[in-house]
Design a protein around this motif. Sequence first.
Motif, PDB file in Angstrom:
ATOM      1  N   ASP A 103     -52.265  24.169  60.704  1.00 22.96           N
ATOM      2  CA  ASP A 103     -51.182  25.010  60.206  1.00 22.96           C
ATOM      3  C   ASP A 103     -50.914  24.849  58.716  1.00 22.96           C
ATOM      4  O   ASP A 103     -50.045  25.536  58.166  1.00 22.96           O
ATOM      5  CB  ASP A 103     -49.876  24.810  60.984  1.00 22.96           C
ATOM      6  CG  ASP A 103     -49.251  26.145  61.376  1.00 22.96           C
ATOM      7  OD1 ASP A 103     -50.013  27.107  61.589  1.00 22.96           O
ATOM      8  OD2 ASP A 103     -48.023  26.229  61.436  1.00 22.96           O
ATOM      9  N   ASP A 104     -51.631  23.949  58.021  1.00 20.86           N
ATOM     10  CA  ASP A 104     -51.578  23.954  56.556  1.00 20.86           C
ATOM     11  C   ASP A 104     -52.124  25.285  56.052  1.00 20.86           C
ATOM     12  O   ASP A 104     -53.009  25.882  56.681  1.00 20.86           O
ATOM     13  CB  ASP A 104     -52.431  22.825  55.971  1.00 20.86           C
ATOM     14  CG  ASP A 104     -51.770  21.457  56.088  1.00 20.86           C
ATOM     15  OD1 ASP A 104     -50.564  21.405  56.369  1.00 20.86           O
ATOM     16  OD2 ASP A 104     -52.476  20.441  55.888  1.00 20.86           O
ATOM     17  N   ARG A 105     -51.630  25.751  54.908  1.00 25.74           N
ATOM     18  CA  ARG A 105     -52.166  26.947  54.261  1.00 25.74           C
ATOM     19  C   ARG A 105     -52.899  26.560  52.985  1.00 25.74           C
ATOM     20  O   ARG A 105     -52.419  25.704  52.231  1.00 25.74           O
ATOM     21  CB  ARG A 105     -51.042  27.924  53.901  1.00 25.74           C
ATOM     22  CG  ARG A 105     -50.768  29.009  54.933  1.00 25.74           C
ATOM     23  CD  ARG A 105     -50.420  28.507  56.288  1.00 25.74           C
ATOM     24  NE  ARG A 105     -50.036  29.616  57.175  1.00 25.74           N
ATOM     25  CZ  ARG A 105     -49.638  29.446  58.426  1.00 25.74           C
ATOM     26  NH1 ARG A 105     -49.582  28.233  58.944  1.00 25.74           N
ATOM     27  NH2 ARG A 105     -49.320  30.481  59.171  1.00 25.74           N
ATOM     28  N   ILE A 106     -54.052  27.183  52.768  1.00 24.09           N
ATOM     29  CA  ILE A 106     -54.798  26.964  51.523  1.00 24.09           C
ATOM     30  C   ILE A 106     -54.464  28.120  50.593  1.00 24.09           C
ATOM     31  O   ILE A 106     -54.869  29.261  50.837  1.00 24.09           O
ATOM     32  CB  ILE A 106     -56.311  26.898  51.785  1.00 24.09           C
ATOM     33  CG1 ILE A 106     -56.644  25.768  52.760  1.00 24.09           C
ATOM     34  CG2 ILE A 106     -57.069  26.706  50.470  1.00 24.09           C
ATOM     35  CD1 ILE A 106     -58.098  25.733  53.180  1.00 24.09           C
ATOM     36  N   THR A 107     -53.719  27.834  49.544  1.00 28.85           N
ATOM     37  CA  THR A 107     -53.306  28.906  48.633  1.00 28.85           C
ATOM     38  C   THR A 107     -54.285  29.096  47.483  1.00 28.85           C
ATOM     39  O   THR A 107     -54.410  30.198  46.949  1.00 28.85           O
ATOM     40  CB  THR A 107     -51.909  28.622  48.071  1.00 28.85           C
ATOM     41  OG1 THR A 107     -51.928  27.387  47.333  1.00 28.85           O
ATOM     42  CG2 THR A 107     -50.882  28.520  49.206  1.00 28.85           C
ATOM     43  N   HIS A 108     -54.978  28.013  47.067  1.00 32.41           N
ATOM     44  CA  HIS A 108     -55.943  28.098  45.970  1.00 32.41           C
ATOM     45  C   HIS A 108     -57.150  27.207  46.285  1.00 32.41           C
ATOM     46  O   HIS A 108     -57.006  26.167  46.939  1.00 32.41           O
ATOM     47  CB  HIS A 108     -55.327  27.631  44.644  1.00 32.41           C
ATOM     48  CG  HIS A 108     -54.190  28.461  44.161  1.00 32.41           C
ATOM     49  ND1 HIS A 108     -52.923  28.387  44.721  1.00 32.41           N
ATOM     50  CD2 HIS A 108     -54.118  29.397  43.163  1.00 32.41           C
ATOM     51  CE1 HIS A 108     -52.120  29.227  44.101  1.00 32.41           C
ATOM     52  NE2 HIS A 108     -52.809  29.850  43.154  1.00 32.41           N
ATOM     53  N   ILE A 109     -58.305  27.620  45.820  1.00 29.86           N
ATOM     54  CA  ILE A 109     -59.518  26.795  45.894  1.00 29.86           C
ATOM     55  C   ILE A 109     -60.058  26.672  44.481  1.00 29.86           C
ATOM     56  O   ILE A 109     -60.415  27.683  43.855  1.00 29.86           O
ATOM     57  CB  ILE A 109     -60.577  27.408  46.834  1.00 29.86           C
ATOM     58  CG1 ILE A 109     -60.025  27.534  48.259  1.00 29.86           C
ATOM     59  CG2 ILE A 109     -61.850  26.548  46.827  1.00 29.86           C
ATOM     60  CD1 ILE A 109     -60.977  28.219  49.225  1.00 29.86           C
ATOM     61  N   ASP A 114     -43.629  22.252  50.929  1.00 29.60           N
ATOM     62  CA  ASP A 114     -44.314  21.461  49.915  1.00 29.60           C
ATOM     63  C   ASP A 114     -45.634  22.115  49.523  1.00 29.60           C
ATOM     64  O   ASP A 114     -46.302  22.752  50.348  1.00 29.60           O
ATOM     65  CB  ASP A 114     -44.584  20.035  50.410  1.00 29.60           C
ATOM     66  CG  ASP A 114     -43.306  19.254  50.653  1.00 29.60           C
ATOM     67  OD1 ASP A 114     -42.300  19.568  49.981  1.00 29.60           O
ATOM     68  OD2 ASP A 114     -43.307  18.351  51.510  1.00 29.60           O
ATOM     69  N   SER A 115     -46.015  21.928  48.264  1.00 29.00           N
ATOM     70  CA  SER A 115     -47.305  22.400  47.773  1.00 29.00           C
ATOM     71  C   SER A 115     -47.944  21.282  46.973  1.00 29.00           C
ATOM     72  O   SER A 115     -47.296  20.677  46.114  1.00 29.00           O
ATOM     73  CB  SER A 115     -47.122  23.646  46.906  1.00 29.00           C
ATOM     74  OG  SER A 115     -48.375  24.121  46.460  1.00 29.00           O
ATOM     75  N   PHE A 116     -49.221  20.990  47.253  1.00 28.94           N
ATOM     76  CA  PHE A 116     -49.886  19.873  46.579  1.00 28.94           C
ATOM     77  C   PHE A 116     -51.394  20.120  46.578  1.00 28.94           C
ATOM     78  O   PHE A 116     -51.917  20.927  47.359  1.00 28.94           O
ATOM     79  CB  PHE A 116     -49.578  18.543  47.264  1.00 28.94           C
ATOM     80  CG  PHE A 116     -49.863  18.522  48.751  1.00 28.94           C
ATOM     81  CD1 PHE A 116     -51.097  18.103  49.233  1.00 28.94           C
ATOM     82  CD2 PHE A 116     -48.897  18.944  49.668  1.00 28.94           C
ATOM     83  CE1 PHE A 116     -51.369  18.083  50.584  1.00 28.94           C
ATOM     84  CE2 PHE A 116     -49.162  18.938  51.036  1.00 28.94           C
ATOM     85  CZ  PHE A 116     -50.386  18.510  51.491  1.00 28.94           C
ATOM     86  N   THR A 119     -55.523  23.659  47.070  1.00 25.38           N
ATOM     87  CA  THR A 119     -54.064  23.645  46.934  1.00 25.38           C
ATOM     88  C   THR A 119     -53.474  23.967  48.301  1.00 25.38           C
ATOM     89  O   THR A 119     -53.740  25.030  48.861  1.00 25.38           O
ATOM     90  CB  THR A 119     -53.584  24.662  45.894  1.00 25.38           C
ATOM     91  OG1 THR A 119     -54.206  24.362  44.637  1.00 25.38           O
ATOM     92  CG2 THR A 119     -52.071  24.593  45.730  1.00 25.38           C
ATOM     93  N   ILE A 120     -52.706  23.019  48.835  1.00 24.02           N
ATOM     94  CA  ILE A 120     -52.207  23.092  50.202  1.00 24.02           C
ATOM     95  C   ILE A 120     -50.709  23.391  50.210  1.00 24.02           C
ATOM     96  O   ILE A 120     -49.942  22.750  49.484  1.00 24.02           O
ATOM     97  CB  ILE A 120     -52.467  21.780  50.963  1.00 24.02           C
ATOM     98  CG1 ILE A 120     -53.966  21.441  50.956  1.00 24.02           C
ATOM     99  CG2 ILE A 120     -51.922  21.855  52.382  1.00 24.02           C
ATOM    100  CD1 ILE A 120     -54.835  22.449  51.658  1.00 24.02           C
TER     101      ILE A 120
END
Length: 500
Positions: free
Chosen positions: A172-178, A212-214, A206-207
């Motif tokens: 359920d984590d989202r990957i917003t950037h690679i 939270d975003s990290f 980027t999770i």
Amino acid sequence: MLRKGILPILFAVVISFAGTRLVACAGPAWPSDEERRFLDAYRTSVTAGASEEQFAHADKLYVEALQVLSETYVEQIDRVAFVDNSIAMLGDLETDDTSPIGVVGAVLDDSLHDLDPHSAYMTDDMFRRLQESTEGSFAGVGIVIALDDEKRIRIVSPIDDTPAARAGLRPDDRITHIDGYQMVGEPISEAVRRMRGRVGDPVTLTIQRVEDSFDVTVKRARIEVPSVTASIIDQDIGYIRVSRFDATTLDQTQEYLQELEDRIASPRGIIVDLRRNPGGLLDSAADIADQFLTEGLIVATEGRGERKLRSYEADRSDFFEKVPMAILLDRGSASGAELMAAALRENGRGIIIGERSFGKGSMQRIMPLTSGGGLKITTGYYTTPENHIVQGHGVIPDIEISLADAEEFEREIDLEHALPSRRRDPRQSLATLEATSCEQDIEIERLGKSSRENLEENLAESEGEKPLRDSVLECAVGYFDKGPLANYRNQMEPLLRAGL
């Protein structure tokens, strides 16, 4: 190894996908008058400033491709019509790469698709990814992903013992950037492309986790993707599922079959599940069928003019000899899966339960070109032991299971420019049953590591969702038990033993 006869193969078979082989091709001849017409025409579609060297490279690509097509395609090619079609495509070409090689590659790809849905031009990058898909492994981070409702990349689950799992990524984590590239709205294929790479190279994800975003930086590693899973059902029925045929599938299958034989003292039956199996390496499919057959033809190939090319003969039968068998097919079973099922049935080894299969019975070869990339070209048809062709027809189950929630589904024959059907197997289903009529509770003991399907099922269980029941599998278990399908067992087994 299998005894493979009829005609010797004069080239090395390196890879194949959904019935595809890689072969070397001859060097190109000088352009013919027909080819020269296209070479003159495409120059107006190229970005200004292209060099003569680039044009020469692209010219060579087109001439070589048409030569290979003329020599190897399953039907005789009308070269004049092919060139006319290539020229006509220049006006409506959709490609971001307007260099000479980009324009010619795009025209070739569209022209080949007009011949049949499986022929195509492949760039070097596409060729490399095809090799990865048949090796059963790739260099990546080790996660199962999907798109959520907002078109974000959602992690379904990290695969055990991979960089993603060790980095602490969660379902359920989202990957917003690679690597800093915005992924929201991008397709799954783009995320896969960006996360794959060379072993040891880092990639930064980027999770987004709740609020939270990290960033997480992981090093790519060789990811082994299992193509086989197995279970013991009700303590005495062996179950093995093959999801595709790649270079590692035979070893996985043999390992699981040995474990099943060791664990089940008196097997009541064996279920081979080929549902949603799109095919893969034909050699792998034939070798796995050979695990259950002592003799007989498994599959053969024929080319232009019904010329026989190659055959695969059984000589092994290492597992579950004389144990009753059920093979599961559905509308997503294609190519090698269809051929394996037909081989087992036509050699009297088992019955088929489920749905009519996809109907992809044509053979493709991947031919690397000296000018770069390669062609995937349809060069023949596969024939079953009884000389039937599944192309366009699919494989009809002995016992058809009707699913109440089945959706409309395109099969091979529904695809644009699909090759015509030939030499249909005249068999019809013995019976058609509603899936709900033979549902039953079954006990499943899974063997080995979790597959992708099991990961998703475990995730659903952890989130409190009830896993979907597999009605078709439950019906198949009933074939060996006292369910509705058992009524047909006494009719089917004598026919199988008689080879009918």
